[in-house]
Scaffold this motif. Structure first.
Motif, short mmCIF file in Angstrom:
data_model
loop_
_atom_site.label_atom_id
_atom_site.label_comp_id
_atom_site.label_asym_id
_atom_site.label_seq_id
_atom_site.Cartn_x
_atom_site.Cartn_y
_atom_site.Cartn_z
N ALA A 176 24.87 31.84 44.80
CA ALA A 176 24.74 31.32 43.44
C ALA A 176 24.10 32.39 42.58
CB ALA A 176 23.91 30.05 43.44
N VAL A 177 24.62 32.55 41.36
CA VAL A 177 24.13 33.59 40.45
C VAL A 177 23.88 32.98 39.07
CG1 VAL A 177 24.62 35.84 39.40
CG2 VAL A 177 25.58 35.29 41.65
N ASN A 178 22.71 33.24 38.52
CA ASN A 178 22.44 32.86 37.14
C ASN A 178 23.06 33.93 36.24
OD1 ASN A 178 21.27 32.52 34.54
ND2 ASN A 178 19.56 31.40 35.45
N LEU A 182 21.82 37.71 35.23
CA LEU A 182 22.57 38.81 35.86
C LEU A 182 23.97 38.78 35.26
CD1 LEU A 182 21.34 38.27 39.53
CD2 LEU A 182 20.62 40.07 37.97
N THR A 183 24.18 39.56 34.23
CA THR A 183 25.41 39.44 33.43
C THR A 183 26.57 40.24 34.01
OG1 THR A 183 24.63 41.25 32.01
CG2 THR A 183 24.12 39.00 31.32
N MET A 258 15.73 28.35 41.87
CA MET A 258 16.85 28.64 40.98
C MET A 258 16.78 27.78 39.72
SD MET A 258 18.86 31.09 42.10
CE MET A 258 20.43 30.83 41.24
N ARG A 259 16.41 26.53 39.86
CA ARG A 259 16.32 25.64 38.71
C ARG A 259 15.19 26.06 37.76
NH1 ARG A 259 19.22 20.89 39.02
NH2 ARG A 259 20.33 20.57 40.98
N GLU A 282 25.36 27.78 33.71
CA GLU A 282 25.37 29.25 33.82
C GLU A 282 25.15 29.73 35.25
OE1 GLU A 282 21.21 28.24 32.00
OE2 GLU A 282 23.28 27.48 31.91
N ILE A 283 24.80 28.82 36.16
CA ILE A 283 24.69 29.21 37.57
C ILE A 283 26.07 29.07 38.21
CG2 ILE A 283 23.66 28.69 39.80
CD1 ILE A 283 21.14 27.81 38.40
#
Length: 387
Positions: A176-178, A182-183, A258-259, A282-283
């Motif tokens: 999982a990536v925010n 991390l664009t 993560m939250r 966005e995750i």
């Protein structure tokens, strides 16, 4: 319809419902309820009035008032256990674990206290070999229908023609990536590990679980997720020790971080990925293009279960498609049961996190039984965690 008699008079459906409400309120016990109503009319009225059938385990005495289940974080709808207690009088204690190794160690130590637990596919043969689970009495699982199960995910529950475990759900292991933090797109395990040491420095989590943490380090080099080869494990260890100082945490309970935004990227199972993306769009959930893990989680009953009748009662309850569909909607993992899939909303079935395209599934590997007890992998994980 069969009749039950008390003082020579048959009980009618209305009186049965009244007695059922008294049972649920705790005004009478199960023994008195069965004596007042009789099993024949109980079955008929419950089926007609409530759309449910009491399981064989419910219909017999001796369920007790409590039992314990060992399972995974964020894996059940809490209402499931509340409803089970309301129907049976049995309170369910939930024990959460982060790895199959922890579950195995607890069972091997004896007196786990569990009457039901949730092992992953590759562990079941080991439990059988160690004689710490026993073949299920399928006559007590009237709600289970093997003909409705997808055989891709169910085979490891059956050994030598006997069923030792029945499937809960299946899924994948990705990350999982925010994407607001991390664009730059991350599409592979190589990019996952490299990002952990760069833009994701101090913000990345990996599992406290050798199968996935070592397996996905092996994928960095294009090796098998299940490799036991000393030279390949050495490379995986070198990578893990290099990454360790850059990690936020080593934990299988990664949702809270993560939250909260403390972690920006984590190894992640399907159900957690679906829950996180649902609540925080966005995750994103990503399957590394090199491959990784596909898995099935099962239900099994330990050989030394202290309350087997309640274990069977809860397992049969969980196998009811009407109950299972609520579980799947809550925990976000795909089902192995065609009856459940037929009841799921279209947006769930069309969710690519839950039901990925075939080309994304094809490189994935089921965990191998040998990895559970392989000493080299266990020692590697211990060195990584203590570094």
């Amino acid at each position: 319809m069969s009749k039950s008699y008390r003082d020579g008079l048959p009980i009618n459906p209305e009186k049965f419902v009244d007695q059922l409400m008294r049972l649920k309120r705790g005004s009478i016990g199960r023994r008195e309820f069965l004596g007042l109503t009789g099993l024949g009319i109980a079955t008929a009225v419950m089926a007609r009035e409530f759309g449910i059938m009491p399981s064989p385990a419910f219909a017999q005495e001796g369920l007790g008032d409590r039992m314990s289940i060992a399972t995974w974080p964020n894996y059940h709808d809490p209402a499931t256990f509340e409803n089970f207690k309301a129907e049976t009088g049995v309170a369910v204690e939930v024990n959460v674990f982060g790895s199959n190794e922890e579950m195995l160690a607890k069972l091997q130590a004896g007196a786990s206290g569990w009457s039901l637990f949730v092992p992953t596919n590759y562990t079941i043969s080991t439990y059988k070999k160690l004689d710490i689970i026993e073949a299920l009495d399928m006559a007590k699982l009237a709600n289970f229908d093997g003909s409705q199960q997808d055989p891709r995910f169910t085979g490891e529950g059956t050994i030598d023609g006997a069923t030792y475990a029945v499937p809960k759900n299946w899924g994948t292991t990705g990350f999982a990536v925010n994407t607001k933090k991390l664009t730059k797109p991350i599409t592979s395990w190589k990019e996952f590990w490299d990002t952990a040491m760069a833009d994701g420095d101090g913000r990345t989590m990996v599992h406290d679980y050798q199968l996935t943490t070592i397996g996905n380090a092996l994928k960095y080099f294009g090796f098998s997720f299940n490799s036991l080869k000393p030279d390949e494990l050495a490379k995986a260890e070198e990578l893990l020790l290099k990454v360790k100082p850059h990690l936020f945490a080593v934990s299988s309970d990664y949702q809270p971080s993560m939250r909260a935004g403390d972690a920006w990227m984590t190894m992640c199972w399907t159900n957690d990925g679906a829950q996180l993306h649902r609540d925080i769009p966005e995750i994103a959930y990503v399957l590394g293009k090199e491959g990784g893990e596909i898995w099935t989680d099962f239900y099994a009953i330990p050989k030394d279960a202290p309350n087997k009748p309640a274990g069977y009662a809860l397992l049969n309850y969980l196998m009811d498609p009407k109950v299972a569909v609520k579980e799947h909607l809550a925990n976000g993992a795909p089902s192995t049961d065609a009856r459940v899939n037929a009841m799921l909303p279209k947006e769930v079935l069309d969710n690519p996190i839950l039901y990925p395209a075939a080309e994304l599934l094809s490189p994935l590997e089921f965990g191998a039984a040998a990895t559970l007890t392989d000493p080299a992998r266990a020692e590697l994980m211990a060195r990584f965690k203590s570094a």
